[in-house]
Design a protein around this motif. Structure first.
Motif, mmCIF file in Angstrom:
data_model
loop_
_atom_site.group_PDB
_atom_site.id
_atom_site.type_symbol
_atom_site.label_atom_id
_atom_site.label_comp_id
_atom_site.label_asym_id
_atom_site.label_seq_id
_atom_site.Cartn_x
_atom_site.Cartn_y
_atom_site.Cartn_z
ATOM 1 N N PRO A 30 0.265 -3.968 -0.483
ATOM 2 C CA PRO A 30 1.145 -3.124 -1.308
ATOM 3 C C PRO A 30 2.248 -3.933 -1.968
ATOM 4 C CG PRO A 30 1.575 -2.779 1.025
ATOM 5 C CD PRO A 30 0.342 -3.631 0.944
ATOM 6 N N ARG A 31 2.794 -3.363 -3.054
ATOM 7 C CA ARG A 31 3.847 -4.042 -3.812
ATOM 8 C C ARG A 31 5.058 -3.127 -3.946
ATOM 9 N NH1 ARG A 31 2.269 -8.411 -7.182
ATOM 10 N NH2 ARG A 31 0.126 -9.076 -6.725
ATOM 11 N N LEU A 32 6.241 -3.757 -3.908
ATOM 12 C CA LEU A 32 7.496 -3.020 -4.079
ATOM 13 C C LEU A 32 8.402 -3.799 -5.024
ATOM 14 C CD1 LEU A 32 8.619 -1.870 -0.504
ATOM 15 C CD2 LEU A 32 7.879 -0.405 -2.375
ATOM 16 N N VAL A 37 3.868 -6.923 2.688
ATOM 17 C CA VAL A 37 4.207 -6.348 1.386
ATOM 18 C C VAL A 37 4.596 -7.467 0.434
ATOM 19 C CG1 VAL A 37 6.644 -5.983 2.010
ATOM 20 C CG2 VAL A 37 5.595 -4.572 0.207
ATOM 21 N N ILE A 38 4.296 -7.271 -0.859
ATOM 22 C CA ILE A 38 4.747 -8.198 -1.895
ATOM 23 C C ILE A 38 5.995 -7.619 -2.539
ATOM 24 C CG2 ILE A 38 4.215 -9.218 -4.144
ATOM 25 C CD1 ILE A 38 1.269 -9.263 -3.271
ATOM 26 N N LEU A 39 7.061 -8.393 -2.569
ATOM 27 C CA LEU A 39 8.323 -7.967 -3.178
ATOM 28 C C LEU A 39 8.434 -8.575 -4.573
ATOM 29 C CD1 LEU A 39 10.726 -8.370 -0.117
ATOM 30 C CD2 LEU A 39 9.361 -6.383 -0.790
ATOM 31 N N GLU A 40 8.551 -7.706 -5.551
ATOM 32 C CA GLU A 40 8.695 -8.145 -6.938
ATOM 33 C C GLU A 40 10.145 -7.981 -7.377
ATOM 34 O OE1 GLU A 40 4.207 -6.812 -8.391
ATOM 35 O OE2 GLU A 40 5.919 -5.508 -8.835
ATOM 36 N N LEU A 56 -4.835 -11.322 4.773
ATOM 37 C CA LEU A 56 -4.002 -11.037 5.941
ATOM 38 C C LEU A 56 -4.740 -10.122 6.909
ATOM 39 C CD1 LEU A 56 -1.080 -10.360 3.585
ATOM 40 C CD2 LEU A 56 -0.769 -11.954 5.454
ATOM 41 N N TYR A 57 -4.724 -10.504 8.189
ATOM 42 C CA TYR A 57 -5.331 -9.718 9.255
ATOM 43 C C TYR A 57 -4.258 -9.410 10.298
ATOM 44 C CZ TYR A 57 -9.876 -11.350 7.434
ATOM 45 O OH TYR A 57 -10.973 -11.635 6.652
ATOM 46 N N SER A 91 -5.575 -8.217 1.004
ATOM 47 C CA SER A 91 -5.633 -9.443 0.207
ATOM 48 C C SER A 91 -4.760 -9.305 -1.032
ATOM 49 C CB SER A 91 -7.075 -9.762 -0.198
ATOM 50 O OG SER A 91 -7.557 -8.800 -1.117
ATOM 51 N N CYS A 92 -4.457 -10.444 -1.621
ATOM 52 C CA CYS A 92 -3.669 -10.449 -2.859
ATOM 53 C C CYS A 92 -3.827 -11.786 -3.554
ATOM 54 C CB CYS A 92 -2.196 -10.192 -2.569
ATOM 55 S SG CYS A 92 -1.368 -11.540 -1.682
ATOM 56 N N VAL A 93 -3.476 -11.810 -4.825
ATOM 57 C CA VAL A 93 -3.226 -13.062 -5.539
ATOM 58 C C VAL A 93 -1.725 -13.100 -5.789
ATOM 59 C CG1 VAL A 93 -3.533 -14.340 -7.678
ATOM 60 C CG2 VAL A 93 -5.508 -13.275 -6.587
ATOM 61 N N LEU A 94 -1.067 -14.064 -5.167
ATOM 62 C CA LEU A 94 0.388 -14.204 -5.282
ATOM 63 C C LEU A 94 0.705 -15.064 -6.499
ATOM 64 C CD1 LEU A 94 2.843 -13.239 -3.542
ATOM 65 C CD2 LEU A 94 2.905 -15.549 -2.590
#
Length: 414
Positions: free
Chosen positions: A183-185, A204-207, A338-339, A381-384
Motif C-alpha cells: 500500500p501507498r500513503l 507501506v510506501i510513503l510518498e 516482502l513476506y 511487492s513493489c517497484v520503489l
C-alpha cells in the motif's frame, strides 16, 4: 613556470600541514588513549613512543612506529569473530592510522596525500572513534586538499563518469499483475502511521516524505564521483552474499564506478550496507532522518544509516533484519518483495547460525521441488522509485533487486 608550480606546491603543502596540526592537541600529553588491560603494556608504551616521536619532529621514525602499531593491531582485529574484537584494539588501530596519515602528509605531493586519505579511511572502517572523531576531520581536510582536478586518476577510466554512459544491462522487469501491491500513503501524520502501520507491523510506501531531500536533485554519478571518488570503501563482489564465490574488496569509489558501473565486468560489484554517511559527513547533509523514526524507543544517534549503491541487477537475497527499516530510494528503481515473519517456515531459512536470517530460496527462480511450501507463501511487492520511502517492519523478510543504476539509503531504528 616550473618554479611557480613548485612554489604553489610548497604553499599548498604548508597550508595542509597547518590545517592538520590545528586538529591535534597542542601537547603530547593530551594525545593519549585511556585503554583497558586488554591492550598489552608493551603496546601502550609503543603508542607513547610514537606520540613522543611525532611531537619531537622525528616524523620518519614516527612513521615506522605507527606502521608497527597498525601491523600488530591488525592481527588482533582479524583474530576470531568481528563482534568479539575488543573496542580498545579498534581504538589502537585508529590511533596508528592517525599518526601514519599525519606523517605521510609531511612529504609534499598529491600522491602522498591520497595515500594518507586511504590510511584515514582504513582507520574509519576498521577502527573506532578517538579524540572526538578526529579521523573524520583529518579525512575531510585531506579531501579538500585533493581538488577534483588534482586527484590522481582512479582506475582505468580517466574521464569523468556520465550517467548516460552507465551500463543499463539486460535486467528483466518483473510481471507484477498477479502480485499484491504494497500500500501507498502520501505524507501520513505520525499518529496515523503509528496506529495503522507501526503497531500492526504492516509495510507501506510513503510518498511526499523524502522527495524534497537535497540528494534527490543533487546526486548523480558525477556528484558522487566529486564528493566521494577518492574515498576507500568495502565493495561486495559476487551475485549475492550467499554464493560461495562472494567476497569483499577495498577500493575507492572512483574505482568502483569505473569497474562495476561504467564497464562490463565479469562479476557484480555492490557498495552495500555501508555507513558511508559517517565516513563522509558532506553526503549526510543531503539526506534527512524520517520524522517517523521518533516513534521508536532509541535516540537519534542510535539510528544506523547505510548506503546501497550499485549497477542494475544487484540482489539482496530474501532475509530479515532485527530492527525497523525505512528504505529511501534516491537513484533508479528497485523491485522488492516482502513476506511476514509468520511465513518463516515456508521461506526455508539457512540452518547455519551465520545465515539463519537468510532464506535458501532464489525468490524469482525458486526450486519448488526442494522448497515446495514457498509457492504458497503470501507476499507483497513493489517497484520503489526515486523519492519514495518504504517501511519494512522488524523481522519482515525482504528480497531486493535493482532494476537500474541505483542508490538507496536505509535507516535502521528501534
Amino acid at each position: 613556470m616550473a618554479e611557480d608550480s613548485n612554489q604553489d606546491a610548497l604553499v599548498g603543502a604548508g597550508a595542509l600541514q597547518e590545517a592538520l596540526r590545528a586538529l591535534l592537541p597542542r601537547t603530547k600529553e593530551e594525545l593519549k588513549l585511556d585503554l583497558s588491560e586488554t591492550v598489552e603494556r608493551s603496546v601502550v608504551k609503543l603508542l607513547q613512543q610514537s606520540t613522543d616521536l611525532f611531537y619531537g619532529g622525528r616524523r620518519s621514525e614516527c612513521l615506522q612506529t605507527s606502521e608497527a602499531i597498525l601491523d600488530y593491531s591488525w592481527e588482533k582485529l582479524n583474530t576470531g569473530m568481528w563482534q568479539d574484537v575488543d573496542k580498545d584494539w579498534r581504538r589502537v588501530y585508529a590511533f596508528g592510522s592517525l599518526l601514519k596519515a599525519m606523517c605521510l602528509c609531511e612529504a609534499p605531493g598529491d600522491a602522498t596525500v591520497a595515500a594518507a586519505l586511504r590510511v584515514c579511511d582504513m582507520g574509519l572502517l576498521m577502527g573506532a572513534a578517538i579524540f572526538e572523531d578526529i579521523l573524520i576531520k583529518v579525512a575531510g581536510v585531506l579531501q579538500m586538499h585533493l581538488l577534483p582536478e588534482k586527484r590522481p586518476a582512479q582506475g582505468p577510466a580517466q574521464e569523468q563518469p556520465c550517467i548516460k554512459k552507465a551500463r543499463n544491462g539486460h535486467v528483466s522487469i518483473p510481471d507484477m499483475k498477479s502480485e499484491k501491491a504494497v500500500p501507498r500513503l502520501h505524507c501520513p501524520s505520525l499518529q496515523y502511521f503509528r496506529k495503522h502501520y507501526l503497531i500492526p507491523q504492516r509495510p507501506v510506501i510513503l510518498e511526499g516524505v523524502a522527495d524534497h531531500w537535497p540528494c534527490m536533485k543533487k546526486w548523480s554519478l558525477e556528484y558522487i564521483q566529486e564528493i566521494a571518488g577518492c574515498r576507500t570503501v568495502p565493495v561486495e563482489v559476487g551475485s549475492r552474499y550467499t554464493d560461495e564465490e562472494w567476497s569483499q574488496r577495498l577500493m575507492t569509489v572512483s574505482e568502483f564506478i569505473s569497474k562495476y558501473i561504467l564497464n562490463e565486468p565479469e562479476d557484480v560489484g555492490y557498495l552495500a550496507q555501508h555507513q558511508l554517511f559517517d565516513q563522509i559527513p558532506e553526503l549526510k547533509q543531503d539526506i534527512s532522518i524520517p520524522d517517523y523514526c521518533c516513534l521508536g524507543d532509541g535516540e537519534e544517534e542510535e539510528i544506523t544509516i547505510n548506503a546501497w549503491f550499485g549497477p542494475p541487477g544487484t540482489v539482496s537475497p530474501l532475509h530479515q533484519d532485527p530492527q525497523q527499516n525505512f528504505l529511501a530510494q534516491v537513484l533508479g528503481r528497485k523491485y522488492i518483495r516482502l513476506y511476514a515473519p509468520q511465513e518463516s517456515e515456508a521461506l526455508y531459512p539457512h540452518g547455519t547460525h551465520l545465515l539463519h536470517n537468510t532464506s535458501q530460496v532464489d525468490v524469482e527462480n525458486p526450486d519448488l521441488e526442494r522448497f515446495p511450501k514457498f509457492a504458497e507463501a503470501p507476499f507483497l511487492s513493489c517497484v520503489l522509485s526515486p523519492g519514495e520511502l518504504l517501511f519494512i517492519p522488524v523481522k519482515h523478510w525482504h528480497y531486493v533487486r535493482a532494476l537500474d543504476l541505483s542508490f538507496s539509503v536505509s535507516f535502521w531504528w528501534s
